[in-house]
Design a protein around this motif. Sequence first.
Motif, PDB file in Angstrom:
ATOM      1  N   GLY A  73      66.234  32.146 -46.726  1.00 44.05           N
ATOM      2  CA  GLY A  73      65.352  31.791 -47.491  1.00 44.05           C
ATOM      3  C   GLY A  73      64.302  30.279 -48.400  1.00 44.05           C
ATOM      4  O   GLY A  73      64.612  29.358 -46.880  1.00 44.05           O
ATOM      5  N   ILE A  74      63.617  30.276 -49.296  1.00 39.89           N
ATOM      6  CA  ILE A  74      62.929  29.558 -49.298  1.00 39.89           C
ATOM      7  C   ILE A  74      63.449  29.542 -51.148  1.00 39.89           C
ATOM      8  O   ILE A  74      63.587  30.537 -51.642  1.00 39.89           O
ATOM      9  N   ALA A  75      64.036  27.705 -52.094  1.00 42.66           N
ATOM     10  CA  ALA A  75      63.802  27.632 -53.016  1.00 42.66           C
ATOM     11  C   ALA A  75      62.759  26.752 -53.383  1.00 42.66           C
ATOM     12  O   ALA A  75      62.484  25.960 -52.659  1.00 42.66           O
TER      13      ALA A  75
ATOM     14  N   GLU B 179      66.772  36.585 -47.852  1.00 41.36           N
ATOM     15  CA  GLU B 179      67.074  37.632 -47.501  1.00 41.36           C
ATOM     16  C   GLU B 179      68.474  37.950 -46.313  1.00 41.36           C
ATOM     17  O   GLU B 179      68.234  36.809 -45.471  1.00 41.36           O
ATOM     18  N   ARG B 180      69.443  38.917 -46.222  1.00 40.04           N
ATOM     19  CA  ARG B 180      69.906  38.559 -45.530  1.00 40.04           C
ATOM     20  C   ARG B 180      70.089  38.928 -44.568  1.00 40.04           C
ATOM     21  O   ARG B 180      69.221  40.432 -44.134  1.00 40.04           O
ATOM     22  N   LEU B 181      70.430  38.855 -42.791  1.00 39.54           N
ATOM     23  CA  LEU B 181      69.945  39.654 -41.638  1.00 39.54           C
ATOM     24  C   LEU B 181      71.145  39.088 -40.992  1.00 39.54           C
ATOM     25  O   LEU B 181      71.680  38.123 -41.079  1.00 39.54           O
ATOM     26  N   TYR B 182      71.392  40.204 -39.830  1.00 34.91           N
ATOM     27  CA  TYR B 182      72.147  40.109 -39.242  1.00 34.91           C
ATOM     28  C   TYR B 182      71.499  39.226 -37.997  1.00 34.91           C
ATOM     29  O   TYR B 182      70.359  40.173 -37.459  1.00 34.91           O
TER      30      TYR B 182
ATOM     31  N   PHE C  51      65.674  27.017 -46.015  1.00 30.40           N
ATOM     32  CA  PHE C  51      67.524  27.198 -45.435  1.00 30.40           C
ATOM     33  C   PHE C  51      67.719  28.390 -44.165  1.00 30.40           C
ATOM     34  O   PHE C  51      66.969  29.576 -44.448  1.00 30.40           O
ATOM     35  N   ILE C  52      68.287  28.468 -43.192  1.00 29.31           N
ATOM     36  CA  ILE C  52      68.620  29.186 -42.175  1.00 29.31           C
ATOM     37  C   ILE C  52      70.359  28.893 -41.771  1.00 29.31           C
ATOM     38  O   ILE C  52      70.126  27.998 -41.291  1.00 29.31           O
TER      39      ILE C  52
END
Length: 274
Positions: free
Chosen positions: A270-272, A250-253, A194-195
């Motif tokens: 991320g990946i679940a 991961e959180r990112l701008y 997901f993104i």
Amino acid sequence: MSSLFEKTFPYGSLLESTTVIRNYASEHKGLGVIACVAVVFGLGPTLRKRFFAWFNNRVTKMKNEEYEALKRGAFADLATQKSSDPEFQKANGLRILEIGVGSGTNFSFYPDGSHLTVVDPNPYFADYYYENKKKFPNIKAETVIVSYGEDMDMVESNSVDAVVVTLVLCSVKDIAKVISQIKRVLVPGGRFYFIEHIQEWDRSSHGYRWILQHILTWFKIWPFLFEGCNLNRNPLPFIQSVGFSDVQYERLYAPMPAKVFMIASPHLKGIATK
Ligand SMILES: C[S@@+](CC[C@H](N)C(=O)[O-])C[C@H]1O[C@@H](n2cnc3c(N)ncnc32)[C@H](O)[C@@H]1O
């Protein structure tokens, strides 16, 4: 481009006015985007859907190399993931389900020989989707389902190796339902990539963004303009609570294609794993 545009907007005066806006948009990206979305107020629901498909396809093309790099990183594991189906293993391909596929912006990240099933409730993306798909004959995409991620009963349980979702959970009606459908259709060991753009998390440094995200969403301005998109969501707790065996994130701008979209720069990727 003009033929695609005309296909989407076969309405005389609307075509002329949106052509002016289109030209303006190509010269002044940020302001053009604002002018473009202003037109949406004058459209009914069906035309808004058409407009959104056209607009989203345009914005996607504006996305820069940095955003592509972000996606490459997020999807790198697709290349090493092994299918649970022996036939696909032999071909090094995967069975992939992409939800909210839109115009099809993720084909380049899928391993050769993969089989793609796509779901999207907006049928007006179809022309853009098929146009993009032509460039990727290495991916088989025979199953296109016009439906919501919440209603995917036609996709068998434990039937896909990977589910991909990019910039979709902001718009769905019921995040919990979509995530539980994703887990249902994945094979054991299958992965959910997901993104998503999410609510600003750093209120001390970016409080103005947090406030704007809430105002534009509470007053339904952003959702109205962008087909139900909410700026103030965080899907992470839903992903973490549905019972995946592992969730890496991961959180990112994220770099945005125009200043007006910096409001959606806070991202979660991320990946679940089931
Ligand atoms: C911003 S676009 C993103 C398209 C594409 N995933 C991308 O990254 O370019 C959001 C997409 O989600 C789709 N969508 C909206 N609500 C949905 C739902 N409930 N289930 C599945 N897709 C949905 C829209 O039709 C649209 O194609």
